[in-house]
Enzyme design. Structure first.
Site, PDB file in Angstrom:
ATOM      1  N   ARG A  27      28.798  36.843  37.807  1.00 32.92           N
ATOM      2  CA  ARG A  27      29.996  37.386  37.156  1.00 32.92           C
ATOM      3  C   ARG A  27      29.804  38.826  36.695  1.00 32.92           C
ATOM      4  NH1 ARG A  27      34.085  34.411  38.673  1.00 32.92           N
ATOM      5  NH2 ARG A  27      33.939  32.253  38.087  1.00 32.92           N
ATOM      6  N   TRP A  74      29.350  43.111  32.762  1.00 35.39           N
ATOM      7  CA  TRP A  74      29.788  44.039  33.797  1.00 35.39           C
ATOM      8  C   TRP A  74      30.541  45.132  33.042  1.00 35.39           C
ATOM      9  CZ3 TRP A  74      34.484  45.978  35.586  1.00 35.39           C
ATOM     10  CH2 TRP A  74      34.465  46.596  36.839  1.00 35.39           C
ATOM     11  N   GLU A 488      38.427  43.296  56.983  1.00 37.07           N
ATOM     12  CA  GLU A 488      37.501  42.440  56.238  1.00 37.07           C
ATOM     13  C   GLU A 488      36.054  42.748  56.634  1.00 37.07           C
ATOM     14  OE1 GLU A 488      37.484  40.697  53.729  1.00 37.07           O
ATOM     15  OE2 GLU A 488      35.832  39.288  53.902  1.00 37.07           O
ATOM     16  N   GLU A 495      30.655  46.651  50.916  1.00 38.88           N
ATOM     17  CA  GLU A 495      30.343  46.143  49.576  1.00 38.88           C
ATOM     18  C   GLU A 495      28.890  45.688  49.430  1.00 38.88           C
ATOM     19  OE1 GLU A 495      32.639  42.799  48.037  1.00 38.88           O
ATOM     20  OE2 GLU A 495      32.724  41.882  50.005  1.00 38.88           O
ATOM     21  N   HIS A 511      45.325  58.419  66.080  1.00 35.36           N
ATOM     22  CA  HIS A 511      46.215  59.191  65.202  1.00 35.36           C
ATOM     23  C   HIS A 511      45.453  59.776  64.013  1.00 35.36           C
ATOM     24  CE1 HIS A 511      49.687  57.909  67.499  1.00 35.36           C
ATOM     25  NE2 HIS A 511      49.192  56.685  67.475  1.00 35.36           N
TER      26      HIS A 511
HETATM   27  O1  M6R Z   1      38.746  35.438  43.349  1.00 34.18           O
HETATM   28  P1  M6R Z   1      39.669  36.240  44.199  1.00 34.18           P
HETATM   29  O2  M6R Z   1      39.841  35.665  45.564  1.00 34.18           O
HETATM   30  O3  M6R Z   1      41.008  36.471  43.542  1.00 34.18           O
HETATM   31  O4  M6R Z   1      38.984  37.648  44.348  1.00 34.18           O
HETATM   32  C1  M6R Z   1      39.613  38.713  44.992  1.00 34.18           C
HETATM   33  C2  M6R Z   1      38.650  39.850  45.268  1.00 34.18           C
HETATM   34  O5  M6R Z   1      38.140  40.355  44.069  1.00 34.18           O
HETATM   35  C3  M6R Z   1      37.484  39.425  46.158  1.00 34.18           C
HETATM   36  O6  M6R Z   1      37.931  38.875  47.354  1.00 34.18           O
HETATM   37  C4  M6R Z   1      36.575  40.637  46.457  1.00 34.18           C
HETATM   38  O7  M6R Z   1      37.244  41.553  47.257  1.00 34.18           O
HETATM   39  C5  M6R Z   1      35.265  40.170  47.126  1.00 34.18           C
HETATM   40  N1  M6R Z   1      34.162  40.917  46.588  1.00 34.18           N
HETATM   41  C6  M6R Z   1      35.240  40.344  48.575  1.00 34.18           C
HETATM   42  O8  M6R Z   1      34.054  39.970  49.175  1.00 34.18           O
END
Ligand code: M6R
Length: 615
Positions: A27, A74, A488, A495, A511
């Site tokens: 988290r 965080w 994706e 990330e 483009h």
């Molecule tokens: O828990 P959620 O699906 O709502 O989270 C959405 C985004 O924060 C989450 O998908 C984020 O982009 C991930 N780090 C992607 O791998």
């Protein structure tokens, strides 16, 4: 974003708090801390770094006591320092608090408290919150049995923003207080003990009985009793829910990383998404918790899909699937934009939000805004009991199991699979024939086996990754529903490996992005749709002509000419509705192996946290 664990009971608190923090670390992981109360004295240990560092530097014997709070941070307000780490302690030493969320009026409150002589040691809004409670505590009648609880309650009236908090007081060695607004908080009910946590994963090893707090609720855990009330002092009856998690699911087992484990768990996640969800005649899907009748769904003129991050990419794929198979117009919105855009929606619009965690604040706000405007809302969600699951009118649980790796993998493909099933269900309510429905169901059932086959590409993809691990830029290209898969793929790579990556519709490249292409910018092309193969070949030619290495992902039955590609990943042939799931897997494996080869912390990438509960 951050994680909270609190404990009150008969056992030593600090080992239990540390275990909870370790399970919650995904988290947030920039600093961590524990505060324990014993004999009226507060013992505190904070550390700038990971929970494991805190544990290494903490002598649990010196933190003896059976009431405590803890936090993994965080950073939002203030840099990553030990002073800014939680728990915070009030200037008079009486109150200690851990906080998730953001206090928007903290500067005004801070100014007021400073005028009363309070000094601050950190840059955080949370320390301000802590001192506000101390301020009210001093003003409450000393002999009031609810003095501590009342001081928390009064403070909340002066706070604008979001919070999930756990608070203790040196004067109240038998009381743990929690409160929630906009940031999740649950109470775990164990044997002779209570836990407070921001997430079930923190407490699952001790109990599966929980009470989910709603916004505007406060809980006092005192003398073996749980008292739940609203900010307006209305006494509530706690509703105890049972969590059906298997603790082993949230453990690493033999895998090196959670991300890899979760990539390999995708076959099972898809099985779970389908279990009991096909009609008796095997021509359609069925969902238990939609709470919208087939009649109502036939009246829907438009669907709005709303989410953040990876879940937003799932929405983009959902647009293709629902429009193709159910012929219902679909719009896709970033949740964070939708809530402030005030878009006019047709009254027969169905709003579907997608969220793995069910706690993403922007998605939750979009859901609430849609409800406020009177739209029917559904949620596709992986966390039973989450705020989004509880607040939507109905929904579909993913049952993908806990996803611990910060980079979403199995939750994404399970969302795609559920969207395929939803497209089938909506299609069968409209124009899709019985025969087409039967074939679709047969195809969906093959998904787990196809995924098992696809993850076997891991070894080959590791070899390809070795060639490209040092790149600093790359492009992901795809067309139609492979465009969101390209997006994706780019998000996954950036990330966890910190490589700059962009996803583009393949034909849009010329483009603008084509200017970036050179021999140092590899291009990953998803060329898996036989119907537009020729078009994708032209796009690849354009890339090759500019000297960029090309990695192609295509079908086993339709390989590309070897002279056109530098590397080729062949995925199994499958029904068109399954292609987004199958094509996602090489993207996940490529990101995983590249990040791992670069020595990145794959499960806990820098600056990120699993669930984004602040705006
Ligand atoms: O828990 P959620 O699906 O709502 O989270 C959405 C985004 O924060 C989450 O998908 C984020 O982009 C991930 N780090 C992607 O791998």
């Amino acid at each position: 974003m951050c994680g909270i664990v609190g404990y009150i009971g008969k056992r030593e608190a600090s080992p239990i708090l540390l275990e909870g923090l370790k399970r919650l670390e995904y988290r947030g992981y920039d600093s961590a801390g524990v505060a324990v109360l014993a004999d009226g004295a507060l013992k505190l240990k904070k550390y700038k770094g990971r929970v494991t560092d805190l544990a290494r530097n903490l002598n649990t014997a010196s933190l003896s006591g059976s009431l405590g709070i803890s936090h993994t941070r965080w950073a939002t307000h203030g840099a990553v320092t030990e002073a800014n780490a939680h728990p915070h302690v009030s200037h008079d030493g009486k109150i200690s608090l851990v906080h998730n969320g953001v206090i928007e009026n903290y500067l005004a409150v801070k100014k007021f408290l400073e005028s009363t002589g309070v000094e601050f040691y950190s840059e955080t809004d949370s320390e301000v919150f802590c001192n506000l409670i101390a301020y009210h505590y001093k003003k409450e009648a000393e002999d009031s049995p609810t003095r501590f609880l009342d001081s928390v309650r009064r403070s909340l009236r002066h706070i604008d923003g979001t919070y999930g908090i756990a608070v203790i007081s040196t004067d109240c060695p038998d009381e743990l207080v929690g409160a929630r607004k906009g940031s999740p908080l649950i109470v775990g009910i164990g044997k002779d003990e209570y836990l407070l946590a921001s997430d079930v994963s923190a407490i699952i090893s001790r109990t599966s009985n929980v009470v989910y707090l709603n916004d505007g609720e406060i809980v006092s855990l005192k003398d073996g009793e749980l008292n739940l009330l609203t900010n307006d002092e209305e006494i509530l009856t706690p509703e105890i829910k049972q969590i059906d998690w298997d603790i082993a699911e949230s453990e690493l087992g033999d895998y090196e990383h959670f991300m890899l484990k979760e990539i390999f768990e995708q076959s099972g996640a898809l099985e779970n998404a389908m279990r009991g969800r096909f009609s008796d005649d095997k021509s359609s899907a069925k969902f238990g918790g939609l709470n919208v009748s087939a009649q109502e769904l036939r009246q829907i003129d438009r669907i709005l899909l709303c989410a953040c991050g990876t879940a937003w990419h799932a929405c983009l794929v959902g647009e293709y699937l629902i429009e193709r198979y159910a012929r219902i117009p679909v719009e896709v919105e970033y949740a964070s934009e939708f809530r402030y855009r005030n878009a006019p929606l047709d009254k027969n619009t169905l709003v579907i939000v997608i969220s793995q965690s069910g706690e993403t604040i922007d998605t939750l706000a979009a859901l609430r805004e849609s409800k406020r405007k009177g739209y029917k809302t559904l949620a596709i969600n992986n966390s039973v009991g989450s705020t989004i699951a509880r607040e939507s009118d109905g929904g579909i649980y993913q049952h993908a199991g806990p996803e611990i790796g910060v980079a979403s993998t199995k939750a994404f493909t399970s969302q795609l699979h559920i969207l395929s099933m939803l497209a089938l269900y909506l299609g069968r309510l409209r124009d899709m024939s019985f025969q087409e429905g039967r074939e679709y169901v047969e195809a969906l059932k093959k998904a787990p086996a196809l995924v098992t086959e696809t993850v076997k590409l891991s070894g080959k993809i590791l070899e390809i990754s070795k060639k490209y691990k040092d790149m600093e830029d790359c492009l992901f290209l795809g067309r139609q529903d492979m465009f969101p898969i390209a997006l994706e793929g780019a998000l996954k790579l950036k990330e966890i490996s910190y490589i700059h990556a962009e996803g583009y519709p393949a034909a849009e490249m010329k483009h603008g992005p084509i200017a970036l292409i050179n021999e140092k910018c590899p291009v990953i092309v998803i060329a898996a749709q036989p119907d537009i193969h020729a078009k994708l070949l032209s796009n690849i030619q354009e890339v090759k002509a500019r000297g960029a290495p090309v990695i192609a992902v295509t079908n086993e039955s339709n390989p590309l000419p070897e002279n056109l590609v530098d590397d080729q990943i062949l995925i199994p042939d499958c029904h068109r509705a399954l292609l987004p799931v199958i094509a996602s897997i090489p993207m996940q494996l490529l990101s995983y192996h590249i990040a791992n080869l670069r020595g990145c912390d794959v499960d806990k990438p820098r600056n990120l946290a699993k669930s984004v509960t602040v705006e």
